[in-house]
Scaffold this active site. Structure first.
Site, mmCIF file in Angstrom:
data_model
loop_
_atom_site.group_PDB
_atom_site.id
_atom_site.type_symbol
_atom_site.label_atom_id
_atom_site.label_comp_id
_atom_site.label_asym_id
_atom_site.label_seq_id
_atom_site.Cartn_x
_atom_site.Cartn_y
_atom_site.Cartn_z
ATOM 1 N N CYS A 118 -0.423 -1.954 1.514
ATOM 2 C CA CYS A 118 -1.866 -2.034 1.739
ATOM 3 C C CYS A 118 -2.477 -3.253 1.041
ATOM 4 O O CYS A 118 -2.019 -4.367 1.210
ATOM 5 C CB CYS A 118 -2.501 -0.714 1.305
ATOM 6 S SG CYS A 118 -4.115 -0.395 2.017
ATOM 7 N N HIS A 119 -3.523 -3.032 0.241
ATOM 8 C CA HIS A 119 -4.205 -4.119 -0.453
ATOM 9 C C HIS A 119 -3.412 -4.659 -1.644
ATOM 10 O O HIS A 119 -3.816 -5.644 -2.251
ATOM 11 C CB HIS A 119 -5.586 -3.662 -0.929
ATOM 12 C CG HIS A 119 -6.592 -3.561 0.160
ATOM 13 N ND1 HIS A 119 -6.612 -2.494 1.039
ATOM 14 C CD2 HIS A 119 -7.608 -4.373 0.520
ATOM 15 C CE1 HIS A 119 -7.613 -2.661 1.891
ATOM 16 N NE2 HIS A 119 -8.232 -3.790 1.603
ATOM 17 N N GLY A 120 -2.287 -4.045 -1.970
ATOM 18 C CA GLY A 120 -1.443 -4.552 -3.047
ATOM 19 C C GLY A 120 -1.041 -5.997 -2.816
ATOM 20 O O GLY A 120 -0.785 -6.749 -3.757
ATOM 21 N N ILE A 121 -1.013 -6.413 -1.557
ATOM 22 C CA ILE A 121 -0.642 -7.788 -1.216
ATOM 23 C C ILE A 121 -1.585 -8.796 -1.866
ATOM 24 O O ILE A 121 -1.210 -9.948 -2.087
ATOM 25 C CB ILE A 121 -0.572 -7.967 0.328
ATOM 26 C CG1 ILE A 121 0.334 -9.144 0.707
ATOM 27 C CG2 ILE A 121 -1.958 -8.145 0.924
ATOM 28 C CD1 ILE A 121 1.783 -8.877 0.563
ATOM 29 N N GLN A 122 -2.815 -8.360 -2.214
ATOM 30 C CA GLN A 122 -3.752 -9.266 -2.887
ATOM 31 C C GLN A 122 -3.180 -9.744 -4.222
ATOM 32 O O GLN A 122 -3.423 -10.876 -4.635
ATOM 33 C CB GLN A 122 -5.095 -8.582 -3.111
ATOM 34 C CG GLN A 122 -5.846 -8.312 -1.820
ATOM 35 C CD GLN A 122 -7.139 -7.546 -2.050
ATOM 36 O OE1 GLN A 122 -7.160 -6.537 -2.752
ATOM 37 N NE2 GLN A 122 -8.212 -8.036 -1.468
#
Length: 192
Positions: A118-122
């Site tokens: 999910c937003h962990g890629i940020q």
């Protein structure tokens, strides 16, 4: 599995509930020791989770989740003790990516197994480790992936993708695929 094979998991307030709870429980179930840490917090301190759901709106909804007790001290982490890293999503990544120690940790794992959802890629884009790699993430993160030099792969929300030792997925509905691929990258042998 050998005793005390350790995985590090990053956490922070408003981490997505399923994206911390399910991987923690699943990896622990198959025999890994999972050290969950958060900047400025110690073992036993808690982070607040958020439950994100897909209910037909233009984006996910957010509801209060649980309080997750951290299992290790952030300041005492010895990176050589860990075979892999898990980076959950939620709102946590938007501010953890501003912490230089978090980015340094991610960079240290750039040639070891990483599971990111999910937003962990940020956090991974801020650490500069997606360049030249094929990754998935929550679709709103696509511009960040592309600006960071990665190739965003648009896959169903129930799927995951592996590029080398990096396993990524769009959101928690991908847990079966994401965790299965991560276990393969870790070299685990789990069978019925």
């Amino acid at each position: 599995m050998a005793d005390d094979i350790k995985i590090l998991m990053l956490a922070g307030d408003y981490v997505e509930d399923y994206e911390i709870m399910v991987p923690y429980q699943a990896l622990t179930m198959v025999g890994y020791t999972v050290d969950v840490v958060s900047p400025d917090k110690k073992k036993g301190d808690k982070v607040i989770t958020a439950i994100h759901d897909f209910e037909g709106a233009q984006t996910y909804s957010e509801k209060p989740g649980h309080h997750f007790a951290l299992t290790a001290d952030f300041d005492k982490v010895v990176l050589d003790d860990y075979v892999g890293l898990v980076v959950p999503g939620g709102r946590m990544p938007e501010y953890l990516r501003l912490d230089q120690r978090v980015l340094d940790i991610v960079k240290e794992f750039s040639d070891r197994p990483i599971a990111c959802i999910c937003h962990g890629i940020q956090i991974l884009t801020a650490a500069g480790i997606v360049k030249g790699r094929k990754v998935s993430a929550y679709p709103a993160c696509r511009p960040e992936v592309e600006i960071a030099g990665g190739t965003y792969v648009d896959i169903p929300v129930t799927e995951a993708i592996t590029d080398g030792e990096l396993v990524t997925a769009p959101a928690w509905p991908a847990h079966p695929a994401w965790l299965s691929q991560f276990l393969k990258v870790l070299g685990a042998n789990v069978s019925p």
